[in-house]
Structures are given as structure tokens and as C-alpha cells.
Design a protein around this motif. Structure first.
Motif, short mmCIF file in Angstrom:
data_model
loop_
_atom_site.label_atom_id
_atom_site.label_comp_id
_atom_site.label_asym_id
_atom_site.label_seq_id
_atom_site.Cartn_x
_atom_site.Cartn_y
_atom_site.Cartn_z
N ASP A 12 40.95 40.88 30.93
CA ASP A 12 42.20 40.62 31.65
C ASP A 12 42.59 39.16 31.39
OD1 ASP A 12 44.21 40.05 33.52
OD2 ASP A 12 43.43 41.52 34.93
N ASP A 13 43.72 38.94 30.72
CA ASP A 13 44.15 37.57 30.42
C ASP A 13 45.23 37.08 31.39
OD1 ASP A 13 46.31 39.05 29.60
OD2 ASP A 13 46.24 38.41 27.49
N VAL A 14 45.38 37.80 32.51
CA VAL A 14 46.36 37.40 33.52
C VAL A 14 45.67 36.90 34.78
CG1 VAL A 14 48.25 38.21 35.00
CG2 VAL A 14 48.09 39.00 32.63
N ASP A 15 44.61 37.58 35.19
CA ASP A 15 43.93 37.26 36.45
C ASP A 15 42.48 36.89 36.17
OD1 ASP A 15 43.10 37.04 39.05
OD2 ASP A 15 43.94 38.94 39.70
N ALA A 16 42.08 35.67 36.52
CA ALA A 16 40.70 35.20 36.30
C ALA A 16 40.28 34.29 37.44
CB ALA A 16 40.59 34.46 34.97
N LEU A 58 35.57 41.08 37.34
CA LEU A 58 34.31 40.34 37.28
C LEU A 58 34.52 39.09 36.44
CD1 LEU A 58 31.16 40.59 37.93
CD2 LEU A 58 30.96 41.49 35.60
N ASP A 59 33.91 37.97 36.86
CA ASP A 59 34.03 36.72 36.12
C ASP A 59 32.85 35.80 36.46
OD1 ASP A 59 35.14 34.89 34.38
OD2 ASP A 59 36.98 34.57 35.52
N SER A 81 38.16 31.79 36.97
CA SER A 81 38.22 30.49 36.31
C SER A 81 38.50 30.74 34.83
CB SER A 81 36.90 29.72 36.48
OG SER A 81 35.85 30.36 35.79
N GLY A 82 38.86 29.70 34.10
CA GLY A 82 39.21 29.89 32.70
C GLY A 82 40.49 30.71 32.56
N LYS A 83 40.59 31.42 31.44
CA LYS A 83 41.81 32.17 31.15
C LYS A 83 41.65 33.68 31.24
CE LYS A 83 43.66 28.59 28.07
NZ LYS A 83 44.14 28.29 26.69
N GLN A 84 40.39 34.16 31.29
CA GLN A 84 40.19 35.60 31.22
C GLN A 84 39.08 36.06 32.17
OE1 GLN A 84 41.51 36.51 26.61
NE2 GLN A 84 39.32 36.36 27.03
N SER A 85 39.08 37.35 32.46
CA SER A 85 38.04 37.99 33.25
C SER A 85 37.85 39.41 32.70
CB SER A 85 38.43 38.04 34.73
OG SER A 85 39.55 38.90 34.93
N PHE A 86 36.91 40.15 33.30
CA PHE A 86 36.75 41.57 32.97
C PHE A 86 37.41 42.40 34.06
CE2 PHE A 86 34.35 45.47 33.92
CZ PHE A 86 34.55 46.16 32.73
N ARG A 87 38.09 43.49 33.64
CA ARG A 87 38.75 44.37 34.61
C ARG A 87 38.39 45.83 34.30
NH1 ARG A 87 43.81 43.86 33.01
NH2 ARG A 87 43.72 45.82 31.86
N ILE A 88 38.07 46.58 35.36
CA ILE A 88 37.80 48.01 35.23
C ILE A 88 38.76 48.77 36.15
CG2 ILE A 88 35.88 47.77 36.89
CD1 ILE A 88 34.61 50.25 35.60
N THR A 89 39.43 49.78 35.61
CA THR A 89 40.38 50.59 36.37
C THR A 89 39.97 52.05 36.28
OG1 THR A 89 42.17 49.05 35.78
CG2 THR A 89 42.80 51.21 36.65
N GLN A 90 39.80 52.71 37.42
CA GLN A 90 39.47 54.12 37.41
C GLN A 90 40.74 54.93 37.18
OE1 GLN A 90 38.14 56.12 41.04
NE2 GLN A 90 36.39 56.86 39.86
N THR A 91 40.71 55.82 36.17
CA THR A 91 41.90 56.60 35.81
C THR A 91 41.81 58.06 36.24
OG1 THR A 91 40.97 56.99 33.61
CG2 THR A 91 42.43 55.10 33.87
N GLN A 92 40.60 58.55 36.51
CA GLN A 92 40.40 59.90 37.03
C GLN A 92 39.02 59.98 37.67
OE1 GLN A 92 40.86 62.47 33.61
NE2 GLN A 92 38.73 62.27 33.00
N MET A 129 33.81 38.21 41.99
CA MET A 129 34.28 39.58 41.97
C MET A 129 35.55 39.72 42.82
SD MET A 129 30.57 41.53 42.30
CE MET A 129 31.03 43.07 41.49
N LYS A 130 36.38 40.68 42.43
CA LYS A 130 37.65 40.93 43.12
C LYS A 130 37.93 42.43 43.06
CE LYS A 130 42.61 39.88 42.68
NZ LYS A 130 43.63 39.08 41.98
N THR A 131 38.65 42.96 44.05
CA THR A 131 38.92 44.40 44.09
C THR A 131 40.35 44.70 44.55
OG1 THR A 131 38.06 44.52 46.35
CG2 THR A 131 36.52 45.04 44.57
N LYS A 132 40.80 45.91 44.16
CA LYS A 132 42.08 46.43 44.65
C LYS A 132 41.93 47.93 44.89
CE LYS A 132 46.98 46.92 43.41
NZ LYS A 132 48.00 46.67 42.35
#
Length: 203
Positions: free
Chosen positions: A71-75, A187-188, A77-88, A116-119
């Protein structure tokens, strides 16, 4: 200009450069208690197949049920983070990395931390984990954080665990273990290090 004065001035400049270099070397030395992870802040670019540099992604079974990406929008720190989205619906999706465990760490206490962050994450949550793995790739013991639930801003999460005999590597990572909730988690700043007293990590 007096030749003697010029020589003294040159020596003074040389000593100053050496002293500055020594100080820079001291500040750049790695923390001896820290275990080096590859791409812990997810700042490296993804490869052509969209895999996460230094990390493995997987899910429980079935058709692809998670979108896992940098994810290069939400981090945190720095410019990037890891993002996981459940699709089914699926039991879990996860990100992990394996790192060698030096033999002299047996009996030591390890601390794994991450931001860590969640939605809209359901009751099984987004969980940080640390596994102790032996020479046959058997997980001898697993340590996990309490799951992060619902919608949250960036927060530091930690896992504390003791290194067991025959541990040859650590597996660090996080898993999203909700089936059908369609949550998103980030995650970051993943960090693994030795702590002698097992004291809590500072924010």
C-alpha cells in the motif's frame, strides 16, 4: 601563508574528518540484539508478479480470497505498508517471513513488534505471530498477540516468546482469520529482537 601554520591547519582538518567518520560509524552500527528481517517496512518495490519482497503470502485453501499488496497510500512510517483485503469467505489469509535463529539464542526471550491497523475486521481479527521452528520445519511452539478487531488506527502490537531448544529458525508474520467479514488490515515496521528481561516494548 606560513608553511608551518599551513601544516598544522591540514593536520587539524584531517583529525576532524577522522573523528566525524568514527562518530558516523558508531551511529550506523546495527543493534546487536536485533534480528535482521528483509523488507520489514515494506519499502522495497513489489516484483512483476505482485509478490511482496522478502515475504510469503498464503491462505487456508480454495479460490483466491484475499488481495495482498503493498500500500503506497497508507503507512505507519515511510512511504509504504502491507495491506490485506478479504474478498470472499475463507478461514484465514497470512503474510510470513522465515529467518535463521542462531544457536546461542536458546533460552533467550524474543520480542516481535509491528504497527497494525484495521478496517471492519471481525471477531477473529488481525493477529501478529512468532513461531519457533526446528530443523524438520516443525513448529515447536507459536506465540500470538491478541487480535486487533473492528476499525482502528495505527497501533503498536507485540509478541513475547522464549526460544526453545532445537529452534533453527523463526517465522514471523500476521494473519487475518475472519471468514466472510470482508475486512481490511495493514502491517508495517516489523521488528524482531532479543530482550533479556522480557519487558514490554516501548511505543
Amino acid at each position: 601563508m606560513n608553511r608551518r601554520y599551513l601544516s598544522c591547519l591540514c593536520l587539524l582538518i584531517a583529525f576532524t574528518i577522522v573523528a566525524c567518520a568514527d562518530r558516523e560509524g558508531e551511529t550506523s552500527k546495527p543493534n546487536p540484539s536485533q534480528i535482521a528481517l528483509l523488507n520489514p517496512g515494506f519499502e522495497l518495490p513489489s516484483s512483476s508478479d505482485h509478490s511482496i519482497s522478502g515475504w510469503n503470502t498464503s491462505q487456508h485453501a480454495g479460490e483466491p480470497s484475499y488481495d495482498m499488496a503493498v500500500d503506497d497510500v497508507d503507512a505507519a512510517s515511510g512511504k509504504q505498508s502491507f495491506r490485506i483485503t478479504q474478498t470472499q469467505p475463507e478461514a484465514y489469509g497470512m503474510l510470513e517471513q522465515h529467518v535463521a535463529a542462531p544457536a546461542n539464542l536458546v533460552g533467550k526471550t524474543m520480542r516481535l513488534t509491528a504497527r497494525m491497523k484495521t478496517k471492519n475486521v471481525g471477531p477473529k481479527g488481525w493477529t501478529l505471530f512468532l513461531f519457533m521452528v526446528d530443523g524438520t520445519d516443525y513448529v515447536t511452539i507459536s506465540y500470538e498477540s491478541p487480535p486487533v478487531l473492528g476499525t482502528t488506527e495505527w497501533q503498536q502490537v507485540e509478541v513475547i516468546g522464549k526460544v526453545l531448544p532445537k529452534t533453527t529458525k523463526f517465522t514471523v508474520g500476521a494473519h487475518l482469520a475472519d471468514s466472510g467479514n470482508g475486512g481490511v488490515a495493514w502491517l508495517d515496521d516489523v521488528d524482531l529482537r532479543v530482550v533479556e528481561d522480557g519487558s514490554p516494548a516501548k511505543p
